[in-house]
Scaffold this active site. Structure first.
Site, PDB file in Angstrom:
ATOM      1  N   HIS A  74      57.605  75.011  48.406  1.00  0.00           N
ATOM      2  CA  HIS A  74      57.395  75.462  47.085  1.00  0.00           C
ATOM      3  C   HIS A  74      58.642  75.605  46.463  1.00  0.00           C
ATOM      4  O   HIS A  74      59.822  75.651  47.079  1.00  0.00           O
ATOM      5  CB  HIS A  74      56.542  76.763  46.943  1.00  0.00           C
ATOM      6  CG  HIS A  74      54.898  76.516  47.256  1.00  0.00           C
ATOM      7  ND1 HIS A  74      54.492  76.417  48.405  1.00  0.00           N
ATOM      8  CD2 HIS A  74      54.070  76.127  46.319  1.00  0.00           C
ATOM      9  CE1 HIS A  74      53.140  76.360  48.167  1.00  0.00           C
ATOM     10  NE2 HIS A  74      52.941  76.064  46.961  1.00  0.00           N
ATOM     11  N   HIS A  75      58.693  75.527  45.106  1.00  0.00           N
ATOM     12  CA  HIS A  75      59.818  75.828  44.209  1.00  0.00           C
ATOM     13  C   HIS A  75      60.569  77.138  44.597  1.00  0.00           C
ATOM     14  O   HIS A  75      60.088  78.043  45.460  1.00  0.00           O
ATOM     15  CB  HIS A  75      59.547  75.976  43.011  1.00  0.00           C
ATOM     16  CG  HIS A  75      58.663  76.769  42.407  1.00  0.00           C
ATOM     17  ND1 HIS A  75      58.850  78.182  42.235  1.00  0.00           N
ATOM     18  CD2 HIS A  75      57.206  76.626  42.490  1.00  0.00           C
ATOM     19  CE1 HIS A  75      57.587  78.703  41.917  1.00  0.00           C
ATOM     20  NE2 HIS A  75      56.643  77.830  41.975  1.00  0.00           N
ATOM     21  N   LYS A  77      59.140  80.903  43.782  1.00  0.00           N
ATOM     22  CA  LYS A  77      57.869  81.453  44.189  1.00  0.00           C
ATOM     23  C   LYS A  77      58.063  82.701  44.954  1.00  0.00           C
ATOM     24  O   LYS A  77      59.021  82.720  45.986  1.00  0.00           O
ATOM     25  CB  LYS A  77      57.095  80.456  45.349  1.00  0.00           C
ATOM     26  CG  LYS A  77      55.793  80.864  45.517  1.00  0.00           C
ATOM     27  CD  LYS A  77      54.942  79.679  46.140  1.00  0.00           C
ATOM     28  CE  LYS A  77      53.623  80.054  46.631  1.00  0.00           C
ATOM     29  NZ  LYS A  77      52.782  80.695  45.465  1.00  0.00           N
ATOM     30  N   GLY A 113      49.893  81.646  49.361  1.00  0.00           N
ATOM     31  CA  GLY A 113      48.401  82.173  49.310  1.00  0.00           C
ATOM     32  C   GLY A 113      47.573  81.003  50.307  1.00  0.00           C
ATOM     33  O   GLY A 113      46.576  81.019  50.861  1.00  0.00           O
TER      34      GLY A 113
END
Length: 247
Positions: free
Chosen positions: A136-137, A140, A146
């Site tokens: 992810h970026h 985050k 999740g």
């Protein structure tokens, strides 16, 4: 022509912006969007459905207001597992209608079904092992995501050989019963999740890659229209996917 579905948003971040932009494509309109300020009860009187994509802090208070207003809620907020029992009581005693998911992408819902089937098949083939990965970026906050934890729970439910999750595995030998999750944070990646099935002679990889946040927003908006027609209860993306794929 029917009137638009009226939405109240809890959360004015990036997802809130996507929901406002895409709502008209789903016959919906956002009538109010709240950040961390006090929620006006009158705003809920103007709504048909609420969508929560904000922080876990204050979640129970927001849900109590929603339940008192008799509205359903779509919940994309994560990190509230400790409050789950209290939320379930609201469902049982106050008739709350709630659909919750760490990821509302329909593609992720399909991917989870594929992961479940892969785990079930591999369970009878001891020469193959399983591992998860996610990217992810940099902004985050939670790690693992999740969605990665949801995929891990899915694997544990369909595997007798994997008994626990090991996020960001440390150096050294890994317990064969551990399901590892490798985590990367880089750039502006919306979200990539992968399952690796590895054996002595070959490797299988299942990958879901989000190209933008549009998929998350479209799924949440479809969930908002669907949950409004459901009886009180605690729903997940599995329920929505079953509805959408029913012959």
């Amino acid at each position: 022509m029917s009137a638009p579905l009226r939405l109240v948003l809890f959360g004015r971040g990036r997802m809130g912006g996507e929901l406002i932009r895409l709502a008209p494509q789903h016959g919906s309109t956002v009538v109010h969007a709240f950040g961390r300020e006090l929620i006006a009860a009158q705003a809920l009187a103007d709504a048909d459905v609420t969508i929560d994509f904000t922080a876990a802090d204050g979640l129970l208070d927001r849900f109590r207001l929603v339940a008192e207003a008799g509205l359903p809620v779509v919940v994309g907020t994560t990190g509230w597992e400790a409050d789950r029992a209290a939320v379930e009581r609201l469902v049982e005693t106050d008739g709350l209608r709630l659909i919750a998911a760490p990821n509302f992408s329909l593609g992720v819902a399909l991917f989870r079904r594929l992961v479940a089937e892969a785990a079930r098949l591999v369970d009878g083939l001891p020469e193959y092992d399983l591992a998860l990965s996610e990217t992810h970026h940099r902004l985050k906050r939670d790690r693992p995501s999740g969605t990665a934890l949801l995929l891990a729970e899915t694997i544990l439910a369909h595997s007798t050989r994997k008994t626990h999750v090991l996020p960001d595995p440390p150096p050294g030998e890994i317990d064969p019963a551990a399901l590892t999750i490798s985590v990367a944070r880089v750039g502006s990646v919306p979200g990539t999740h992968g399952l690796t099935v590895d054996g002595p002679a070959d490797t299988i990889e299942l990958i879901h890659t989000a190209r933008s946040r549009d998929g998350f927003a479209h799924g949440a908006l479809r969930a908002a229209r669907w949950i409004g027609a459901q009886p009180p209860g605690f729903y997940t993306m599995d329920h929505l996917l079953d509805h959408l794929t029913r012959p």
